[in-house]
Design a protein around this motif. Structure first.
Motif, short mmCIF file in Angstrom:
data_model
loop_
_atom_site.label_atom_id
_atom_site.label_comp_id
_atom_site.label_asym_id
_atom_site.label_seq_id
_atom_site.Cartn_x
_atom_site.Cartn_y
_atom_site.Cartn_z
N MET A 6 0.83 -1.21 0.00
CA MET A 6 0.00 0.00 0.00
C MET A 6 0.86 1.26 0.00
O MET A 6 0.57 2.23 -0.69
CB MET A 6 -0.94 0.01 1.21
N TYR A 7 1.95 1.23 0.76
CA TYR A 7 2.85 2.39 0.82
C TYR A 7 3.46 2.66 -0.55
O TYR A 7 3.49 3.80 -1.02
CB TYR A 7 3.95 2.14 1.86
N ILE A 8 3.94 1.60 -1.21
CA ILE A 8 4.54 1.74 -2.54
C ILE A 8 3.51 2.25 -3.53
O ILE A 8 3.78 3.16 -4.33
CB ILE A 8 5.14 0.39 -3.00
N SER A 9 2.31 1.68 -3.49
CA SER A 9 1.25 2.08 -4.41
C SER A 9 0.93 3.57 -4.28
O SER A 9 0.87 4.29 -5.27
CB SER A 9 0.00 1.24 -4.14
N ARG A 10 0.76 4.02 -3.04
CA ARG A 10 0.43 5.44 -2.81
C ARG A 10 1.55 6.37 -3.25
O ARG A 10 1.30 7.48 -3.69
CB ARG A 10 0.11 5.66 -1.33
N ALA A 11 2.79 5.91 -3.11
CA ALA A 11 3.93 6.76 -3.48
C ALA A 11 4.12 6.82 -4.99
O ALA A 11 4.54 7.85 -5.52
CB ALA A 11 5.20 6.23 -2.82
N LEU A 12 3.81 5.73 -5.70
CA LEU A 12 4.09 5.66 -7.13
C LEU A 12 2.95 6.15 -8.02
O LEU A 12 3.20 6.64 -9.12
CB LEU A 12 4.47 4.23 -7.53
N LYS A 13 1.72 6.01 -7.57
CA LYS A 13 0.59 6.40 -8.43
C LYS A 13 0.65 7.85 -8.91
O LYS A 13 0.34 8.11 -10.07
CB LYS A 13 -0.74 6.09 -7.74
N PRO A 14 1.04 8.81 -8.07
CA PRO A 14 1.14 10.19 -8.56
C PRO A 14 2.16 10.37 -9.69
O PRO A 14 2.13 11.37 -10.41
CB PRO A 14 1.58 10.98 -7.31
N LEU A 15 3.05 9.39 -9.87
CA LEU A 15 4.06 9.48 -10.93
C LEU A 15 3.49 9.01 -12.27
O LEU A 15 4.19 9.03 -13.29
CB LEU A 15 5.29 8.63 -10.57
N GLY A 16 2.22 8.57 -12.28
CA GLY A 16 1.58 8.16 -13.53
C GLY A 16 1.93 6.75 -13.97
O GLY A 16 1.68 6.36 -15.11
N VAL A 17 2.49 5.96 -13.08
CA VAL A 17 2.85 4.58 -13.41
C VAL A 17 1.72 3.65 -12.98
O VAL A 17 1.04 3.91 -11.98
CB VAL A 17 4.19 4.19 -12.74
N LYS A 18 1.48 2.60 -13.76
CA LYS A 18 0.48 1.59 -13.39
C LYS A 18 1.06 0.74 -12.27
O LYS A 18 2.18 0.23 -12.39
CB LYS A 18 0.15 0.73 -14.61
N VAL A 19 0.32 0.59 -11.19
CA VAL A 19 0.78 -0.22 -10.05
C VAL A 19 -0.18 -1.40 -9.89
O VAL A 19 -1.38 -1.20 -9.73
CB VAL A 19 0.85 0.60 -8.75
N THR A 20 0.35 -2.62 -9.96
CA THR A 20 -0.47 -3.82 -9.81
C THR A 20 0.07 -4.66 -8.66
O THR A 20 1.20 -4.49 -8.22
CB THR A 20 -0.49 -4.66 -11.10
N ARG A 21 -0.76 -5.56 -8.19
CA ARG A 21 -0.41 -6.47 -7.09
C ARG A 21 -0.64 -7.88 -7.59
O ARG A 21 -1.61 -8.13 -8.32
CB ARG A 21 -1.31 -6.17 -5.89
N LEU A 22 0.21 -8.82 -7.21
CA LEU A 22 -0.02 -10.21 -7.59
C LEU A 22 -1.39 -10.66 -7.11
O LEU A 22 -1.81 -10.33 -6.01
CB LEU A 22 1.03 -11.14 -6.96
N ALA A 23 -2.09 -11.41 -7.98
CA ALA A 23 -3.35 -12.02 -7.56
C ALA A 23 -2.97 -13.24 -6.75
O ALA A 23 -2.11 -14.01 -7.15
CB ALA A 23 -4.16 -12.44 -8.78
#
Length: 199
Positions: free
Chosen positions: A155-172
């Motif tokens: 969650m921390y990584i996702s919140r930090a990277l999303k503003p950079l316009g990169v797609k963030v996914t998590r393993l299913a």
């Protein structure tokens, strides 16, 4: 009887320092070394010293290597627009066994764990952000273990990277909650990679 053989006891104690090796296993390993021919024991000792002196983290991704950079970062055929973020090198090896992922990796060297005092500055988080900014990364796959600390880190990584316009996914996860990636079989890991989702 073995308590009186100081060198055997010392050898067993050294094996006992290895992760996951108990007292009895350490003693069995010590006896195995004693059973080696002298040249075999010397080769064994030299292999340990060589591995310890030559192997180091890749300066780009944090994977282990005995070259300037690891074989994955050095491979021009890999998709340089995708980074899979993992906790440790064992997870890289597990995912590589699946042979379905052809992007790059970023080894965090741990997870964020407020309870244990592990903050983002104590793992390789800043270098991940730098790579995403500098290398034109299109997707970051978060493959931390499905543990409470792994989820906090994701969650921390996702919140930090999303503003950079990169797609963030998590393993299913067909991977059981609380399990380590290192113990997952290839089929389960393959399905988890295919079914990754946005976070």
């Amino acid at each position: 009887m073995t308590d009186y053989i100081e060198s055997l006891q010392r050898l067993a104690e050294q094996f006992g320092r290895l992760q996951g090796v108990g007292r009895k296993t350490a003693m069995r390993m010590a006896f195995s070394v004693i059973d080696l021919e002298e040249d075999e024991a010397r080769a064994f000792a030299e292999a340990i010293i060589e591995a310890k002196t030559r192997i180091h983290p890749c300066p780009i991704c944090g994977n282990l290597t005995d070259e300037d950079i690891c074989y994955i970062c050095d491979d021009d055929t890999r998709d340089r627009g995708v980074i899979c973020v993992v906790e440790d090198v064992k997870a890289v090896m597990s995912i590589e066994k699946v042979r379905e992922y052809c992007g790059l990796y970023h080894v965090l060297g741990g997870v964020i764990s407020p309870v244990n005092g592990i903050t983002p500055d104590k793992i390789r988080f800043d270098s991940l952000v730098e790579r995403v900014k500098a290398e034109g990364i299109k997707e970051v796959i978060i493959a931390t273990n499905p543990t409470p600390d792994g989820e906090v880190t994701a969650m921390y990584i996702s919140r930090a990277l999303k503003p950079l316009g990169v797609k963030v996914t998590r393993l299913a996860y067909g991977i059981p909650v609380g399990a380590d990636l290192e113990y997952a079989d290839e089929v389960t890991l393959g399905r988890a990679l295919e079914g990754r989702r946005d976070v």
